[in-house]
Design a protein around this motif. Structure first.
Motif, PDB file in Angstrom:
ATOM      1  N   LEU A  11       0.835  -1.206   0.000  1.00 26.19           N
ATOM      2  CA  LEU A  11       0.000   0.000   0.000  1.00 26.19           C
ATOM      3  C   LEU A  11       0.867   1.253   0.000  1.00 26.19           C
ATOM      4  O   LEU A  11       0.561   2.226  -0.683  1.00 26.19           O
ATOM      5  CB  LEU A  11      -0.926   0.011   1.228  1.00 26.19           C
ATOM      6  CG  LEU A  11      -2.218  -0.781   1.110  1.00 26.19           C
ATOM      7  CD1 LEU A  11      -2.998  -0.711   2.418  1.00 26.19           C
ATOM      8  CD2 LEU A  11      -3.091  -0.259  -0.030  1.00 26.19           C
ATOM      9  N   SER A  12       1.971   1.222   0.760  1.00 29.76           N
ATOM     10  CA  SER A  12       2.869   2.375   0.769  1.00 29.76           C
ATOM     11  C   SER A  12       3.434   2.636  -0.623  1.00 29.76           C
ATOM     12  O   SER A  12       3.590   3.785  -1.036  1.00 29.76           O
ATOM     13  CB  SER A  12       4.046   2.142   1.722  1.00 29.76           C
ATOM     14  OG  SER A  12       3.591   2.044   3.041  1.00 29.76           O
ATOM     15  N   ALA A  51       0.720   4.170  -2.722  1.00 27.77           N
ATOM     16  CA  ALA A  51       0.480   5.540  -2.289  1.00 27.77           C
ATOM     17  C   ALA A  51       1.563   6.461  -2.837  1.00 27.77           C
ATOM     18  O   ALA A  51       1.274   7.545  -3.363  1.00 27.77           O
ATOM     19  CB  ALA A  51       0.444   5.611  -0.762  1.00 27.77           C
ATOM     20  N   ASP A  81       0.956   9.820  -5.103  1.00 25.17           N
ATOM     21  CA  ASP A  81       1.236  11.177  -4.628  1.00 25.17           C
ATOM     22  C   ASP A  81       2.364  11.107  -3.608  1.00 25.17           C
ATOM     23  O   ASP A  81       2.146  10.819  -2.436  1.00 25.17           O
ATOM     24  CB  ASP A  81      -0.027  11.778  -3.989  1.00 25.17           C
ATOM     25  CG  ASP A  81       0.150  13.252  -3.657  1.00 25.17           C
ATOM     26  OD1 ASP A  81       1.298  13.678  -3.412  1.00 25.17           O
ATOM     27  OD2 ASP A  81      -0.855  13.972  -3.644  1.00 25.17           O
ATOM     28  N   MET A 126       4.313  13.404  -2.215  1.00 23.76           N
ATOM     29  CA  MET A 126       4.313  14.346  -1.102  1.00 23.76           C
ATOM     30  C   MET A 126       3.348  13.886  -0.007  1.00 23.76           C
ATOM     31  O   MET A 126       3.665  13.925   1.178  1.00 23.76           O
ATOM     32  CB  MET A 126       3.888  15.714  -1.624  1.00 23.76           C
ATOM     33  CG  MET A 126       4.558  16.937  -1.071  1.00 23.76           C
ATOM     34  SD  MET A 126       5.975  16.788  -0.004  1.00 23.76           S
ATOM     35  CE  MET A 126       7.159  17.801  -0.775  1.00 23.76           C
ATOM     36  N   ALA A 127       2.162  13.450  -0.426  1.00 23.27           N
ATOM     37  CA  ALA A 127       1.185  12.992   0.556  1.00 23.27           C
ATOM     38  C   ALA A 127       1.705  11.751   1.289  1.00 23.27           C
ATOM     39  O   ALA A 127       1.507  11.605   2.498  1.00 23.27           O
ATOM     40  CB  ALA A 127      -0.149  12.687  -0.134  1.00 23.27           C
ATOM     41  N   ALA A 128       2.400  10.880   0.570  1.00 18.29           N
ATOM     42  CA  ALA A 128       2.970   9.691   1.216  1.00 18.29           C
ATOM     43  C   ALA A 128       4.013  10.104   2.251  1.00 18.29           C
ATOM     44  O   ALA A 128       4.029   9.605   3.374  1.00 18.29           O
ATOM     45  CB  ALA A 128       3.591   8.771   0.162  1.00 18.29           C
ATOM     46  N   LEU A 129       4.854  11.060   1.877  1.00 17.73           N
ATOM     47  CA  LEU A 129       5.862  11.569   2.811  1.00 17.73           C
ATOM     48  C   LEU A 129       5.214  12.169   4.047  1.00 17.73           C
ATOM     49  O   LEU A 129       5.711  12.028   5.159  1.00 17.73           O
ATOM     50  CB  LEU A 129       6.704  12.650   2.133  1.00 17.73           C
ATOM     51  CG  LEU A 129       7.784  12.184   1.170  1.00 17.73           C
ATOM     52  CD1 LEU A 129       8.241  13.346   0.302  1.00 17.73           C
ATOM     53  CD2 LEU A 129       8.956  11.625   1.946  1.00 17.73           C
ATOM     54  N   SER A 130       4.082  12.838   3.851  1.00 18.77           N
ATOM     55  CA  SER A 130       3.434  13.509   4.980  1.00 18.77           C
ATOM     56  C   SER A 130       2.933  12.508   6.016  1.00 18.77           C
ATOM     57  O   SER A 130       2.670  12.862   7.159  1.00 18.77           O
ATOM     58  CB  SER A 130       2.280  14.394   4.497  1.00 18.77           C
ATOM     59  OG  SER A 130       1.147  13.607   4.213  1.00 18.77           O
ATOM     60  N   LEU A 131       2.813  11.242   5.616  1.00 21.16           N
ATOM     61  CA  LEU A 131       2.378  10.209   6.561  1.00 21.16           C
ATOM     62  C   LEU A 131       3.578   9.453   7.133  1.00 21.16           C
ATOM     63  O   LEU A 131       3.412   8.467   7.847  1.00 21.16           O
ATOM     64  CB  LEU A 131       1.438   9.228   5.865  1.00 21.16           C
ATOM     65  CG  LEU A 131       0.146   9.866   5.351  1.00 21.16           C
ATOM     66  CD1 LEU A 131      -0.564   8.929   4.399  1.00 21.16           C
ATOM     67  CD2 LEU A 131      -0.754  10.241   6.515  1.00 21.16           C
ATOM     68  N   GLY A 132       4.778   9.914   6.796  1.00 25.12           N
ATOM     69  CA  GLY A 132       5.979   9.288   7.350  1.00 25.12           C
ATOM     70  C   GLY A 132       6.437   8.058   6.588  1.00 25.12           C
ATOM     71  O   GLY A 132       7.255   7.285   7.084  1.00 25.12           O
ATOM     72  N   ILE A 133       5.912   7.858   5.383  1.00 28.15           N
ATOM     73  CA  ILE A 133       6.366   6.723   4.577  1.00 28.15           C
ATOM     74  C   ILE A 133       7.798   6.988   4.115  1.00 28.15           C
ATOM     75  O   ILE A 133       8.134   8.100   3.723  1.00 28.15           O
ATOM     76  CB  ILE A 133       5.439   6.519   3.368  1.00 28.15           C
ATOM     77  CG1 ILE A 133       4.109   5.937   3.851  1.00 28.15           C
ATOM     78  CG2 ILE A 133       6.072   5.620   2.305  1.00 28.15           C
ATOM     79  CD1 ILE A 133       3.058   5.837   2.797  1.00 28.15           C
ATOM     80  N   SER A 134       8.633   5.959   4.191  1.00 31.98           N
ATOM     81  CA  SER A 134      10.010   6.114   3.755  1.00 31.98           C
ATOM     82  C   SER A 134      10.082   5.906   2.250  1.00 31.98           C
ATOM     83  O   SER A 134       9.877   4.817   1.748  1.00 31.98           O
ATOM     84  CB  SER A 134      10.887   5.085   4.466  1.00 31.98           C
ATOM     85  OG  SER A 134      12.074   4.909   3.736  1.00 31.98           O
TER      86      SER A 134
END
Ligand code: ADP
Ligand code: MG
Lengths: 302, 269
Positions: free
Chosen positions: A174-175, A178, A182, A184-192
């Motif tokens: 899923l990461s 994601a 998008d 930036m949105a993935a980064l905003s959730l702390g995804i590496s």
């Protein structure tokens, strides 16, 4: 015209094409997740295939009961290391650099990897010895089906299903989806994002290795296997660069196209019709449908 | 006795691409368990402030070049977005950035990519559906195709899945109908109360923000120009004029005033 022969060409095309579709899946994943157009896919195929062959030869020597399956499995494990290192060493630093720089890096990788393969395994054709699949073919409804083709398709199908489940149901999958949608949105959730890029290269190495091993088991292994897997390019152009189902369908269509053109046109244009047809098709296709059949046209956000 | 603030921004300066100076000495404090609003015209630097806190700035080639940011007493302005997220800060970026090709439920699940001991994804998902019952109805629809309000709920719900202590909300009301804004803000204040999440709320809709947050900062061209309780700010003539859109007399503005307001606002941004 002989209908059975025509059906035979189509069936073979579908089965070879499923291997192209598998390799194309790996290619699309890198493109979707990190935006990198990877021109070194053929070389990933070579590396994986040669590695599998080496392990296979060794397992035969020690009398292992399941040499090919085990060799494939060990190769897949090695792909984790190779995919991770390739991303970390060669591509991580280029994140955010212009697209052309990154493409040139993959061109560089192509030659480096090809050189490495030549150095380690030399340029002579190697074969899986003894053959992995016996030559006595099945006959289904009058059509002759070689075992290696059938097993290629089974392998491709199984991997598609595994990857599908991985993307749909694991947090890692899923990461990755994601991040492809998008970043930036993935980064905003702390995804590496590093993890996602590495995972994409790992999966690409895996699909390439499995594809390469089957192509090698069929024809023997030399540089031309790398060129065969460059057929991912027409396949992904057809499917739309960022569609996974598109890549699979694209691969199958290219396989069928290859076999059919060989079957129908070879009598009139002897020689490389089979090799040329997919690229002629790609050029024509690009003229009329530049986004492929299933490509996304991104909605620009301001 | 006042507790220590959960977040302290000390006089930061922020540059993009090493040369574009956008924040020129910004200081903000958020009390633990509090809601603080950050107001300002377009281009003032509000989103940049949020990205400085969450670490997303680094992914746009920006950097905090002076000053510091502390979260629960730990300095975070050099940390990566990933580390900052792990510490309990989440930014809901502006523009309802759902993952368009995933379903609503998959979007929310992405927020739970970091597995924690003792809390199942299912429980967290139920919690999100408890606060946003509408999302439960739309769970299997592709997020790119649900309504704007549902997309906004999806991104807030998704952020909730990361277990934040501090939520940075960037213009959650933008482009939504008043009814929906009302509904979403009710849920946000409920989250704040029941989940004890501190909030930094960026808004251009000052009236709304001043109703929700007891304290607010006003930003113009990269500087904090006002910092006071919402009650006081509501009575401030400049705020009334520029942000609340009414004159001293509380009536509607004359045409000339509106023109003046627009001129001033253009100059501000
Ligand atoms: N990635 C970026 N690179 C360069 N300049 C930027 C970038 N993002 C924002 N800016 C500039 O910084 C200023 C503040 O922008 P922003 O923080 O988005 O303001 P606000 O959110 O208050 O509208 C604007 O002048 C904008 O042009
Ligand atoms: Mg903004």
């Amino acid at each position: 015209m002989d209908l059975t022969l025509l059906l035979w060409a189509v069936a073979n095309g579908v089965m070879v094409g499923s291997i192209y579709g598998l390799i194309a899946l790996g290619w699309v994943l890198i493109y979707k997740c990190s935006g990198v157009l990877n021109l070194a896919m053929g070389e990933l195929t070579l590396i994986g295939a040669y590695l599998c062959l080496t392990i296979y030869t060794f397992l035969i020597k020690i009398g292992h009961p399941l040499p090919f399956a085990s060799a494939l499995f060990l190769t897949l494990l090695a792909c984790i290391v190779m995919g991770y290192l390739t991303e970390r060493i060669f591509l991580d630093r280029l994140i955010g650099e212009p697209v052309l720089t990154v493409i040139m890096m993959t061109v560089g990788l192509m030659f480096v990897f090809r050189g490495l393969v030549g150095l380690i395994w030399s340029t002579d054709t190697r074969i899986f010895d003894p053959p992995v699949f016996s030559y006595d073919a099945f006959i289904v409804g009058g059509i002759i089906i070689e075992r290696v083709y059938l097993w290629s398709m089974v392998a491709a199908l199984s991997l598609w299903i595994i990857f599908y489940l991985f993307f749909k149901y694991t947090p890692w999958g899923l990461s990755m989806q994601a991040t492809a949608d998008d970043e930036m949105a993935a980064l905003s959730l702390g995804i590496s994002v590093r993890f996602v890029y590495s995972a994409a290269w790992i999966i690409a190495f895996m699909t390439a290795a499995v594809g390469g091993a089957f192509l090698g088991a069929k024809n023997g292994l030399n540089i031309s296997v790398g060129e065969l897997s460059l057929l991912v390019l027409p396949a992904v152009v057809l499917g739309g660069l960022n569609s996974v189902p598109g890549a699979i369908v694209g691969g199958i269509v290219i396989g069928v196209l290859q076999e059919l053109s060989g079957f129908l046109l070879d009598p009139y244009f002897p020689g490389g019709v089979k090799d040329t047809a997919p690229y002629v098709f790609m050029v024509l296709f690009l003229l009329f449908k530049p986004y492929g059949l299933w490509g996304w046209v991104r909605i620009e956000r301001v | 006795m006042a507790t220590d603030p959960i977040l302290k921004i000390n006089n930061i300066e922020v540059k993009y691409h090493e040369v574009i100076l956008v924040l020129k000495g910004v200081s903000i404090e958020i009390p633990d368990g509090g809601i603080v609003a950050l107001l300002g015209a377009n281009g003032a630097g509000k989103s940049t402030t949020l990205k400085s806190i969450s670490g997303l700035l680094k992914h746009e080639d920006g950097a905090v070049t002076d000053g510091s940011i502390e979260f629960e007493g730990v300095r975070i302005d050099r940390k990566s977005a990933e580390e900052i997220s792990k510490m309990g800060i989440v930014q809901v970026i502006e523009g309802r950035r759902v993952f368009e090709h995933l379903t609503v439920e998959e979007n929310i699940k992405v927020g739970a990519h970091r597995r924690e001991k003792g809390v199942s994804v299912k429980d967290k998902l139920d919690k999100v559906y408890h606060y946003f019952p509408r999302l439960k109805e739309k769970r299997n629809e592709v997020a790119g195709f649900v309504s704007g309000g549902e997309q906004q709920m999806t991104v807030v719900g998704r952020a909730l899945m990361t277990n934040p202590k501090l939520m940075l909300l960037d213009e959650p009301s933008m482009g939504l109908a008043p009814m929906l804004i009302h509904e979403i803000f009710n849920i946000i204040t409920q989250l704040h109360r029941e989940e004890n999440i501190s909030i930094l709320l960026v808004e251009q809709n000052a009236k709304l923000a001043l109703n929700v947050a007891p304290h607010a900062y006003v930003m113009e061209t990269g500087r904090i120009v006002m910092d006071d309780s919402s009650e006081t700010l509501r009575e401030n003539p400049d705020i009334k004029d520029f942000y609340l859109g009414m004159t001293d007399k509380g009536g509607r503005k004359s045409f000339r005033d509106v023109k003046h307001y627009k001129r001033r606002k253009r100059w501000l941004s």
